[in-house]
Design a protein around this motif. Structure first.
Motif, short mmCIF file in Angstrom:
data_model
loop_
_atom_site.label_atom_id
_atom_site.label_comp_id
_atom_site.label_asym_id
_atom_site.label_seq_id
_atom_site.Cartn_x
_atom_site.Cartn_y
_atom_site.Cartn_z
N GLY A 355 1.08 -0.91 0.03
CA GLY A 355 0.15 0.05 -0.24
C GLY A 355 0.52 1.23 -0.11
N VAL A 356 2.53 1.09 0.59
CA VAL A 356 3.05 2.17 -0.28
C VAL A 356 3.71 2.20 -1.44
N ASP A 373 -6.48 7.09 -2.48
CA ASP A 373 -6.29 8.83 -1.33
C ASP A 373 -6.83 9.09 0.22
N VAL A 374 -6.28 8.07 1.29
CA VAL A 374 -6.30 7.44 2.26
C VAL A 374 -5.81 8.67 2.88
N ALA A 375 -4.59 9.57 2.82
CA ALA A 375 -3.13 10.08 4.04
C ALA A 375 -4.92 10.86 4.68
N VAL A 389 1.15 11.39 13.36
CA VAL A 389 1.33 11.76 11.92
C VAL A 389 0.89 12.87 11.08
N ASN A 390 0.84 13.41 9.62
CA ASN A 390 1.34 14.44 9.08
C ASN A 390 0.87 13.95 7.97
N SER A 391 -0.66 14.64 6.67
CA SER A 391 -0.39 14.10 5.57
C SER A 391 -0.99 15.75 4.75
N PRO A 392 0.70 15.79 4.07
CA PRO A 392 1.07 16.92 3.60
C PRO A 392 0.39 17.57 2.08
N GLY A 393 -0.57 15.50 1.13
CA GLY A 393 -1.07 15.59 0.71
C GLY A 393 -2.70 14.32 0.63
N PRO A 394 -3.14 14.21 -0.12
CA PRO A 394 -4.58 13.25 0.03
C PRO A 394 -4.19 11.97 -0.08
N ARG A 395 -2.13 11.67 -0.84
CA ARG A 395 -1.88 10.00 -0.66
C ARG A 395 -0.61 10.24 0.33
#
Length: 428
Positions: A355-356, A373-375, A389-395
């Motif tokens: 998945g990565v 698109d689950v970040a 953790v952090n999500s700077p984008g949708p993925r």
């Protein structure tokens, strides 16, 4: 006499007052209670906070409901030594009890010593100087003004500044002009003019853009807010050659990448070039607000003269003492070695997780992409599982943990991540 005694007694009483007694006079203790009060008292520029954090120790933090989290974001690359580092907190307390603030009419030993230390760590040549600020965006504001003063040795004023698509240099007006994200920029236009954004990592586009009308080129060695995107090999060297040829400044924003984040004092060290200026902040104070603009050589350092820039709080004794303590701890505890080892462990293991799809970064500044698109949902599931953790984008997920993160702590996240990712996908 009585007034003096009363004042002394009051100070002594406050000295022994627990912080909790000062902040929670209304009897609210749960996270939900605090968030309700937050919504009625603070501006909503950050949206709703994810949690109410009340305590930290090393790489761990606890929220108002007593839940423990492994902090893999470090206050967005700020808490270089984790939370409540005993040496740093003791130095801050000692300095504050000695001398807290003096304004820019005076200096202090800690301010001078920190400037000297930064010049030494960056191998700065004679004539190099430091200007202290309170944050990264302020350091970039100072660098913006530095660029405005550069004429390339001619009498003609230069106003053009080159930055990259995907760049993030801050949210104050000058720094925002350098920042590329339209959603950040549009509500506040017109911004300071002259900034041109060119495609990320494209040397040919850089060659086309850099001419004798350019005052400066601003670059992040690794774009953190864009999802941890390192500049391609050779790009910094090309930028140095092009700017030197036309008399433009090369200014590197190392606010997120500096102070050991990539296993080096500066992420740009391995490029073999010396920029005209570097901006620092985030990890420099180990959690205490401080930033810096470092100018290299006499020519650049003399561009801003007395009265052309300033700050009230920047470089105050407490902030500079905090930074000195942070740098000392990083050196004495061999933290840079830990960054290399734990960072490599994380990147290698993440790349093997189903998945990565891609892993990027250096040291303990890591971005990795997902196959869906689950970040944002991963961030939520991670919190429930006890990881920040952090999500700077949708993925894309970003990790910027304390530089003292251990291999065992990293392994707990790696072991938990497949389930976190599945939970995020199931929630979609």
């Amino acid at each position: 006499m009585n007034q003096t005694r009363t004042g002394t007694h009051a100070a002594g009483t406050l000295e022994k007052t627990p912080v909790g007694d000062l902040v929670d006079g209304k009897g609210h203790t749960s996270g939900a209670d605090w968030l309700a009060r937050y919504s009625t008292s603070l501006m909503g520029v950050f949206g709703t906070p994810q949690r109410v954090l009340v305590r930290g120790a090393g790489c761990l933090v606890w929220d108002a409901d007593g839940k423990e989290y492994l902090d893999l974001l470090g206050g967005i690359a700020v808490n270089a030594l984790g939370h409540a580092h005993p040496f740093v907190t003791s130095v801050i307390s000692s300095q504050l009890a000695t001398l807290g603030h003096v304004s820019n009419f005076f200096t202090s030993p800690t301010q001078i010593a920190l400037a000297e230390k930064l010049l030494d760590l960056t191998d700065a040549p004679a004539g190099s100087k430091v200007f202290f600020t309170n944050s990264g965006t302020e350091a970039n504001e100072a660098a913006f003004k530095l660029a405005r003063r550069n004429t390339g040795g001619s009498d003609k004023k230069r106003t053009k500044i080159i930055a990259l698509e995907g760049a993030f240099h801050g949210r104050t007006m000058g720094a925002l002009a350098l920042t590329a994200k339209e959603a950040y920029r549009a509500p506040f236009e017109p911004l300071p003019g002259g900034v041109v954004h060119i495609p990320f990592g494209d040397v040919e586009a850089l060659k086309d853009a850099v001419d004798e009308s350019v005052a400066a080129v601003f670059l992040e060695p690794i774009q953190g807010e864009a999802g941890v995107r390192p500049l391609p090999p050779g790009y910094l060297r090309a930028a140095r050659e092009l700017t030197a040829r036309v008399g433009a400044l090369l200014i590197l924003d190392e606010v997120q990448t500096g102070i050991g984040r990539t296993g080096k004092w500066l992420a740009s060290e391995d490029s073999g070039i010396m920029p005209d200026a570097v901006t620092l902040a985030k990890g420099l104070g180990g959690g205490f607000p401080i930033g810096a603009l470092i100018t290299f050589g006499d020519g650049t350092s003399s561009l801003l003269s007395a009265g052309q820039h300033g700050t009230t709080f920047g470089g105050n004794p407490v902030a500079t003492a905090a930074a000195l303590a942070t740098l000392h701890a990083i050196e004495s505890q061999r933290v840079l070695e830990n960054v290399d080892v734990v960072g490599e462990h994380l990147r290698a293991r993440l790349a093997s997780i189903e998945g990565v799809t891609e892993v990027r970064g250096e040291g303990l500044l890591i971005g990795f992409d997902l196959d869906a698109d689950v970040a944002p949902a991963v961030v939520t599931a991670g919190l429930e599982a006890g990881f920040i953790v952090n999500s700077p984008g949708p993925r894309t997920i970003r990790l910027a943990p304390p530089l003292v993160l251990t291999k065992d702590q990293a392994s707990t996240f790696l072991a938990a991540f497949p389930a976190i990712l599945q939970t995020a996908k199931d929630a979609q």
